[in-house]
Write an enzyme that holds these catalytic residues in place. Structure first.
Site, mmCIF file in Angstrom:
data_model
loop_
_atom_site.group_PDB
_atom_site.id
_atom_site.type_symbol
_atom_site.label_atom_id
_atom_site.label_comp_id
_atom_site.label_asym_id
_atom_site.label_seq_id
_atom_site.Cartn_x
_atom_site.Cartn_y
_atom_site.Cartn_z
ATOM 1 N N LYS A 192 0.838 -1.204 0.000
ATOM 2 C CA LYS A 192 0.000 0.000 0.000
ATOM 3 C C LYS A 192 0.882 1.268 0.000
ATOM 4 O O LYS A 192 2.091 1.167 -0.033
ATOM 5 C CB LYS A 192 -0.957 -0.047 1.193
ATOM 6 C CG LYS A 192 -1.852 -1.319 1.200
ATOM 7 C CD LYS A 192 -2.903 -1.295 0.121
ATOM 8 C CE LYS A 192 -3.596 -2.627 -0.164
ATOM 9 N NZ LYS A 192 -4.282 -3.305 0.898
HETATM 10 C C1 LIG Z 1 -5.241 -4.376 1.398
HETATM 11 C C2 LIG Z 1 -6.722 -4.265 1.452
HETATM 12 C C3 LIG Z 1 -7.478 -4.581 2.587
HETATM 13 C C4 LIG Z 1 -6.919 -5.298 3.788
HETATM 14 O O1 LIG Z 1 -5.854 -4.738 4.394
HETATM 15 P P1 LIG Z 1 -4.852 -5.602 5.306
HETATM 16 O O2 LIG Z 1 -3.991 -4.552 5.919
HETATM 17 O O3 LIG Z 1 -4.087 -6.518 4.387
HETATM 18 O O4 LIG Z 1 -5.650 -6.356 6.303
HETATM 19 C C5 LIG Z 1 -8.837 -4.316 2.576
HETATM 20 N N1 LIG Z 1 -9.442 -3.811 1.495
HETATM 21 C C6 LIG Z 1 -8.757 -3.543 0.364
HETATM 22 C C7 LIG Z 1 -9.501 -2.982 -0.803
HETATM 23 C C8 LIG Z 1 -7.389 -3.777 0.290
HETATM 24 O O5 LIG Z 1 -6.729 -3.541 -0.849
#
Ligand SMILES: *Cc1c(COP(=O)(O)O)cnc(C)c1O
Length: 395
Positions: free
Chosen positions: A195
């Site tokens: 991210k």
């Molecule tokens: C990455 C992601 C999540 C979950 O996040 P984590 O930190 O991996 O638990 C939820 N929704 C979307 C759209 C994502 O891309």
């Protein structure tokens, strides 16, 4: 024409370029080391400081940090009191966690289709799915572009629903000059290494609602009304568990990394934008490749750069294009399999055909690499590989 790597030719590059990856500098490392030498490894001053920095960055009144984006979504559903019998509208074009959070609370996700050109929740479809049981809408800022929050807000207000933004892709984006993090009642973020900024694992919820923020603060620490540090400061031992919470606390170590990473967010988002400009330009004259449409007055944070294949211009389907790009050492990916196609959801009665546009898009989607640490040569390699593969398979 150059021979494709999948047919034994030379790959465009010698090593695999991933679709996304973190960037860690000496300041990040020093920040973490400082915490390791201090008194608090978890629930310490860096959690508060990270939350303050995050709310300052987004302009939201409150930021609550937890240990994953999934925990952030769960906390949001808890704060909204989602319970058995409640329905929550969720975009079908997303990662499973956007819907799983509803089920954690015993509620029912109602998968809703997206617009073909943006892959964002289609407001017309949202209104059609609302019933007397509907309690909330979870909009997903797919690829980094904010959804149409004015329209979604009108719908939410008309039917008395809460509006949640799964903003895991869109930290640093904006809608009508308003920052992501302030666009819905609750806005959730992920700090996973792919991210925009990372804490290793981590998540944040932003809100302007003090009650919801307080509920989520209890929820992340067992539903207990004080944490270890607060009790240490008071010199007392008494605490009360007022709700059934979880251990979703984020360590101080991670928050120190988060503060340091947040300093780089703006420059990283602008680097992502520059890469997309190069891609857009390079693909403009390839009829088989359609990038996402960005609507006016929206600024995407470009977590991913997906393309839709126009299969009438190609001799082969997505699987073959995907395999050919991987053979060229371009670490392409696919975001996402329609959530309700996963065996868990199929077992719970969700059927193929539920969201026609999501399903059609899924069969044509390929995610190309994009991350701020990509070199100029990396970007050129992606473009060269896409051109090579599309030419080889053109009709
Ligand atoms: C990455 C992601 C999540 C979950 O996040 P984590 O930190 O991996 O638990 C939820 N929704 C979307 C759209 C994502 O891309």
């Amino acid at each position: 024409m150059k021979k494709l790597a999948i047919e034994g030719g030379m790959p465009i590059r010698p090593d695999l370029l991933p679709y996304g990856r973190q960037q860690i500098d000496d300041a990040d490392i020093q920040a973490v080391v400082n915490v390791l030498r201090g008194d608090w490894l978890t629930t310490g001053p860096n959690v508060d400081a990270f939350e303050e920095a995050f709310s300052a960055k987004t302009g939201a009144k409150y930021a609550v940090a937890v240990n994953s984006g999934t925990a952030a979504l769960h906390a949001a559903m808890f704060a909204l009191d989602i319970k058995p019998g409640d329905e929550v509208i969720v975009s079908a074009m997303t990662f499973a966690a956007s819907a799983n959070c509803v089920i954690y609370q015993g509620g029912t996700p109602v998968f809703t289709d997206v617009e073909m050109d943006t892959l964002l929740l289609d407001a017309t479809q949202v209104e059609e799915k609302i019933t007397s049981r509907t309690k909330a809408i979870i909009a997903v800022d797919y690829a980094g572009q904010p959804c149409d929050y004015d329209t979604l807000r009108n719908i939410a207000d008309k039917y008395g629903l809460a509006l949640v933004a799964d903003a895991a892709h869109s930290l640093g984006g904006s809608y009508k000059e308003r920052a992501v993090g302030t666009l819905a009642d609750l806005n959730t973020f992920s700090l996973h290494p792919v991210k925009h900024i990372t804490t290793g694992e981590g998540g944040v919820i932003t809100t302007d609602n003090a009650d919801l923020a307080q509920k989520m603060r209890y929820f992340r620490t067992h539903g207990i009304t004080s944490d270890h540090r607060q009790r240490a400061e008071r010199g007392g031992w008494f605490y009360e568990m007022v709700d059934l919470g979880y251990n979703y606390r984020i360590p101080d170590i991670n928050c120190a990394l988060g503060i340091s990473q947040l300093n780089k967010l703006d420059s990283w988002v602008s680097r992502r934008r520059n890469i997309t400009l190069e891609y857009d330009l390079a693909f403009a004259d390839i009829p088989a490749v359609t990038p996402l449409t960005i609507r006016p007055e929206r600024s995407s944070a470009w977590h991913i750069y997906p393309i839709l294949l126009e299969t009438e211009y190609l001799r082969v389907g997505r699987e073959q294009i995907f395999a050919a790009l991987r053979a060229e050492n371009i670490g392409v990916n696919v975001h996402y399999i329609p959530v309700y196609w996963h065996p868990y959801y199929a077992r719970h009665g969700y059927k193929h055909g539920l969201c026609a546009i999501t399903e059609n898009a899924y069969n044509r989607l390929i995610t190309l690499p994009i991350f701020p640490a990509m070199s100029k040569q990396d970007v050129k390699d992606v473009i060269a590989a896409v051109k090579k593969v599309m030419e080889a398979y053109a009709i």
